[in-house]
Design an enzyme around this catalytic site. Structure first.
Site: not given
Ligand code: IMP
Ligand code: MG
Length: 431
Positions: A14, A17, A41-42, A186
């Protein structure tokens, strides 16, 4: 001038990017995403149009660009088809001319989502089935796109023409000397190997992941750029050393949508003024809440309020090391404009001792206390500033101090969501 640039998150995701990729896409021929799934999510804002993407690279809203989804990704067929249909409703034609998908990317099945909903709560996952999908991939029992498209269903049919040998195609682009943007999802601190394990995502988020996630060699990458916020945020569980307020306090808060609905714009701005006052009386929870409100720090994917904190220079230096950064971008500087004093974490105190290097060992991180340096704020609107020199002196000093602590140059400073709110500080690592 680089031809192939990797963009990665420098913190916990977040970082903005999406906006930076959209900005650089102007000069790119190919935008290739290498990891993750619809946990990302962008949000991209073009004039009055707001686009939210989870899977498709945001280059799709530019004409004449090829967008690629690499083998390193985990793809939920329903989600990608709904993104395609949404774009088509808005007048964008989607075909293999502008979107191609690796046959080796893995499919997120319904059972992966169900399992994530049940087991992901401890980590605070996005519950999109990401972890279980990569688990099956590593266990050699996953379903790849190449096999999925043989099925007889609506989604398989829509995806079939888009599935290509993406590694072959990206390497042809490399040979032809085209400009290529490699997009990571991420952030570094969520990387499966280098993040704060087990509070991580299940893919290779770091720059090295661009090679394995797309099928190109490390010698082909010309520049690695990371994106960091002027502060830090985290969603889900796991240590956040500079956190303002506690995880519990943040999780108790309403989403911004509910706040707006319950209070109305006027009461909301009154509440914000109260929070600004408290924040400037050094109330930490209010400082964190102000970052959340000013920065709209609520998840694009889950709507969750994000945990917030001051900029962590140790974590940033770690990200610079793990990714071999040439330069980095600082986003959302405008979010700090209400603060009279701004802090930067320069060291950790661990069991009475000074720690100068970040560690991804969560047992140690949990016990670390931030050591801060305090800088003057600027307390004025900077969202329309057009050059680095025009920024208030204290804002320039803040950027320069961060740059010095991270020991990597800043190439772009972003002052808001719009394309126009972007200052180029250094050109040499950009197209
Ligand atoms: P998962 O990727 O859904 O398995 O989540 C694992 C961890 O990564 C959790 O703490 C999520 O909140 C975090 N996470 C996954 N994708 C994102 C992202 O795009 N932005 C921020 N945090 C993320
Ligand atoms: Mg995001």
């Amino acid at each position: 001038m680089p031809k192939t640039i990797v963009i990665v998150g420098m913190q916990f995701g977040d970082e903005g990017k999406g906006k930076i990729i959209d900005f650089l896409t102007e000069k790119a021929d190919l935008i290739a995403r290498f990891n993750g799934g619809n946990n990302a999510g962008h949000t991209v804002v073009v004039k009055n149009d707001v686009f939210k993407f989870h899977l498709i690279p945001s280059g799709i809203i530019h004409k004449n660009k090829l967008n690629m989804m690499g083998n390193g990704m985990a793809i939920d067929p329903k989600v990608i088809v709904s993104e395609i249909e949404d774009l088509e409703r808005r007048g964008y034609n989607i075909s293999e001319k502008n979107l191609i998908i690796s046959g080796n990317a893995h499919i997120i099945k319904e059972k992966h989502v169900e399992e994530d909903v049940l087991t992901g709560t401890k980590i605070g996952t996005t519950a999109m089935g990401i972890g279980p999908c990569y688990t099956d991939k590593a266990a050699r029992k996953g379903l790849r796109i190449i096999d999925y498209i043989k099925e007889d269903n609506k989604y398989a049919k829509r995806l079939r023409p888009l599935v290509k040998d993406t590694s072959l195609i990206i390497n042809q682009y490399l040979e032809d000397g085209k400009n290529i943007l490699l997009e990571g999802a991420q952030g570094t601190l969520l990387d499966i190997d280098h993040g704060t394990y087990p509070y991580v995502t299940s893919s290779s988020v770091v720059a090295g992941g661009a090679c394995t996630g797309l099928g190109i060699g490390p010698t082909k990458i010309d520049a690695v750029i990371a994106v960091a916020k002027a502060y830090i945020t985290r969603v889900g569980s796991g240590p956040l050393v500079t956190e303002l307020g506690t995880e519990e306090e943040t999780n108790k808060e309403d989403s911004i949508g509910k706040l707006r609905k319950d209070l109305g714009e006027q009461s909301l701005s009154f509440l914000k003024r109260k929070i600004i006052n408290k924040a400037n009386e050094d109330d930490e929870y209010s400082q964190g809440r102000l970052l959340r409100l000013n920065g709209m720090e609520y998840g694009t994917t889950t709507g969750r309020p994000r945990r917030t904190g001051w900029f962590d220079a140790l974590a940033a230096r770690y990200a610079a090391r793990i990714n071999g950064l040439n330069a980095f971008v600082i986003t959302k500087l405008d979010v700090l404009s209400d603060f009279k004093k701004i802090k930067i974490c320069t060291d950790y105190e661990y069991k009475g001792k000074d720690l100068n290097d970040f560690t991804n060992n969560v047992e140690i991180l949990k016990e670390c206390r931030p050591v801060y340096e305090t800088m003057d704020g600027w307390c004025k609107d900077i969202s329309k500033v057009k050059s680095f020199k025009e920024l208030p002196e204290s804002a320039q000093e803040y950027i320069e101090r961060i740059e010095k602590l991270v020991n990597v140059p800043v190439c772009i400073v972003s002052l808001g969501p719009a394309r126009e709110q972007t200052i180029i500080a250094r050109k040499e690592f950009l197209f």
